[in-house]
Enzyme design. Structure first.
Site, mmCIF file in Angstrom:
data_model
loop_
_atom_site.group_PDB
_atom_site.id
_atom_site.type_symbol
_atom_site.label_atom_id
_atom_site.label_comp_id
_atom_site.label_asym_id
_atom_site.label_seq_id
_atom_site.Cartn_x
_atom_site.Cartn_y
_atom_site.Cartn_z
ATOM 1 N N HIS A 1 -7.254 -2.937 10.598
ATOM 2 C CA HIS A 1 -7.059 -2.869 9.149
ATOM 3 C C HIS A 1 -5.906 -3.765 8.704
ATOM 4 O O HIS A 1 -5.007 -4.091 9.469
ATOM 5 C CB HIS A 1 -6.873 -1.422 8.651
ATOM 6 C CG HIS A 1 -5.547 -0.792 8.944
ATOM 7 N ND1 HIS A 1 -5.346 0.572 8.883
ATOM 8 C CD2 HIS A 1 -4.330 -1.313 9.279
ATOM 9 C CE1 HIS A 1 -4.085 0.845 9.155
ATOM 10 N NE2 HIS A 1 -3.448 -0.281 9.406
ATOM 11 N N GLU B 1 -9.718 -0.571 5.512
ATOM 12 C CA GLU B 1 -10.227 -0.062 6.779
ATOM 13 C C GLU B 1 -11.547 -0.741 7.158
ATOM 14 O O GLU B 1 -12.199 -1.367 6.300
ATOM 15 C CB GLU B 1 -10.453 1.458 6.636
ATOM 16 C CG GLU B 1 -9.211 2.247 6.242
ATOM 17 C CD GLU B 1 -8.214 2.429 7.396
ATOM 18 O OE1 GLU B 1 -8.128 1.583 8.300
ATOM 19 O OE2 GLU B 1 -7.509 3.454 7.378
ATOM 20 N N ASN C 1 -7.012 -0.552 14.442
ATOM 21 C CA ASN C 1 -8.451 -0.708 14.191
ATOM 22 C C ASN C 1 -8.754 -2.003 13.437
ATOM 23 O O ASN C 1 -9.859 -2.202 12.956
ATOM 24 C CB ASN C 1 -8.967 0.486 13.371
ATOM 25 C CG ASN C 1 -8.236 0.623 12.042
ATOM 26 O OD1 ASN C 1 -7.338 -0.155 11.730
ATOM 27 N ND2 ASN C 1 -8.617 1.613 11.260
ATOM 28 N N ASP D 1 0.827 -1.211 0.000
ATOM 29 C CA ASP D 1 0.000 0.000 0.000
ATOM 30 C C ASP D 1 0.862 1.261 0.000
ATOM 31 O O ASP D 1 2.095 1.178 0.080
ATOM 32 C CB ASP D 1 -0.967 -0.004 1.198
ATOM 33 C CG ASP D 1 -0.267 -0.331 2.523
ATOM 34 O OD1 ASP D 1 0.975 -0.344 2.566
ATOM 35 O OD2 ASP D 1 -0.971 -0.585 3.512
HETATM 36 C C1 F6R Z 1 1.640 -0.833 6.126
HETATM 37 C C2 F6R Z 1 0.300 -1.409 6.321
HETATM 38 C C3 F6R Z 1 -0.412 -1.259 7.617
HETATM 39 C C4 F6R Z 1 0.438 -1.750 8.791
HETATM 40 C C5 F6R Z 1 -0.326 -1.635 10.115
HETATM 41 C C6 F6R Z 1 0.570 -1.972 11.295
HETATM 42 O O1 F6R Z 1 2.084 -1.124 4.822
HETATM 43 O O2 F6R Z 1 -0.220 -1.978 5.428
HETATM 44 O O3 F6R Z 1 -1.612 -1.978 7.563
HETATM 45 O O4 F6R Z 1 0.796 -3.079 8.577
HETATM 46 O O5 F6R Z 1 -0.840 -0.366 10.274
HETATM 47 O O6 F6R Z 1 1.637 -1.084 11.350
HETATM 48 P P1 F6R Z 1 2.826 -1.280 12.396
HETATM 49 O O7 F6R Z 1 3.539 -2.535 12.005
HETATM 50 O O8 F6R Z 1 3.695 -0.060 12.234
HETATM 51 O O9 F6R Z 1 2.191 -1.389 13.734
#
Ligand code: F6R
Length: 244
Positions: free
Chosen positions: A138, A143, A136, A67
């Site tokens: 995701h 989302e 959340n 993403d």
């Molecule tokens: C990033 C992504 C997000 C993260 C998630 C957890 O490419 O797709 O979904 O994987 O927000 O982020 P961290 O690992 O920083 O807690």
């Protein structure tokens, strides 16, 4: 789905790195999607080290970036592109045709989604997708409330994502939209691996593993994946009723 609980983030990262290496060893032309973020950082560092130490052929696998923040240029250190270049693409010296990252700056975001979907399908789909989990629930930027049937799409970011996302940036950055692979990519990937670590992820891991399977917590889709692997550490598992 298989749940593995590790003592700590280091043990979890070793196992995740091993799984990625073994995937490429078994199928050198694997197509692998990598998330960005704090959670997989050590796993990627171990992965690149192991690939070189074990002299595994890494010139034929394809890397897909999961993403990107819309409106954030790739040279910004908070971008997903910068993260993947720094931690995987540059250390392995991947060739330009060997990876595909979303361009969050393009004026044609729908076209960018189509191009990404075509890039993946032309290569036979994802062999492995490595994802983290947002506070959340995701996955990527899928989302709460997202359709499970979408491939790549552009999405309005949840307030939690825009706020928590500031941790990646040196300066406060307006984060309103994301461009992301869809839940359908995860559902169709041959293997889906979710990583989570730390106490702050404990409540959402409980909802993910023990709550109702629903797109209100997109990560619950992992439970329906025939080859889903969930790797978490003791802290992230601390609220689970049945801990393995
Ligand atoms: C990033 C992504 C997000 C993260 C998630 C957890 O490419 O797709 O979904 O994987 O927000 O982020 P961290 O690992 O920083 O807690």
């Amino acid at each position: 789905m298989i749940l593995n609980v590790f003592d700590d983030h280091t043990d979890l990262s070793f196992q995740a790195a091993r799984i990625i290496c073994d995937q490429i060893k078994a199928k050198p032309d694997s197509v692998i999607c990598f998330a960005s973020g704090e959670t997989p950082l050590s796993a990627y560092s171990l992965f690149t080290t192991l690939m070189m130490a074990e002299q595994i052929d890494y010139q034929h696998f394809t890397l897909i970036g999961l993403d990107e923040w819309v409106g954030v240029p790739p040279e910004n250190h908070g971008s997903c592109a910068w993260f993947l270049r720094t931690n995987v693409i540059n250390p392995l010296n991947l060739l330009p045709g060997q990876y595909r990252l979303f361009d969050g700056m393009t004026s044609d975001l729908p076209g960018e989604c189509v191009a990404m979907d075509e890039f993946i399908s032309e290569r036979g789909g994802l062999d492995l997708i490595v994802v983290g989990i947002g506070m959340n629930g995701h996955i990527g930027f899928n989302e709460p409330g997202v359709s499970p049937d979408l491939y790549s799409h552009v999405i309005e970011l949840d307030e939690i994502t825009s706020t928590v996302g500031q941790k990646y940036f040196k300066e406060e950055t307006r984060l309103t939209k994301g461009i992301t692979l869809g839940i359908r990519h995860l559902r169709e990937a041959k293997t889906a691996m979710l990583l989570a670590s730390g106490e702050r992820k404990a409540p959402i891991m409980k909802a993910t593993l023990e709550g109702e399977i629903s797109m209100e917590v997109p990560a619950t889709i992992m439970r329906e994946h025939p080859n889903g692997l969930v790797l978490i550490d003791q802290k992230a598992a601390s609220l689970l009723t049945a801990r393995e």
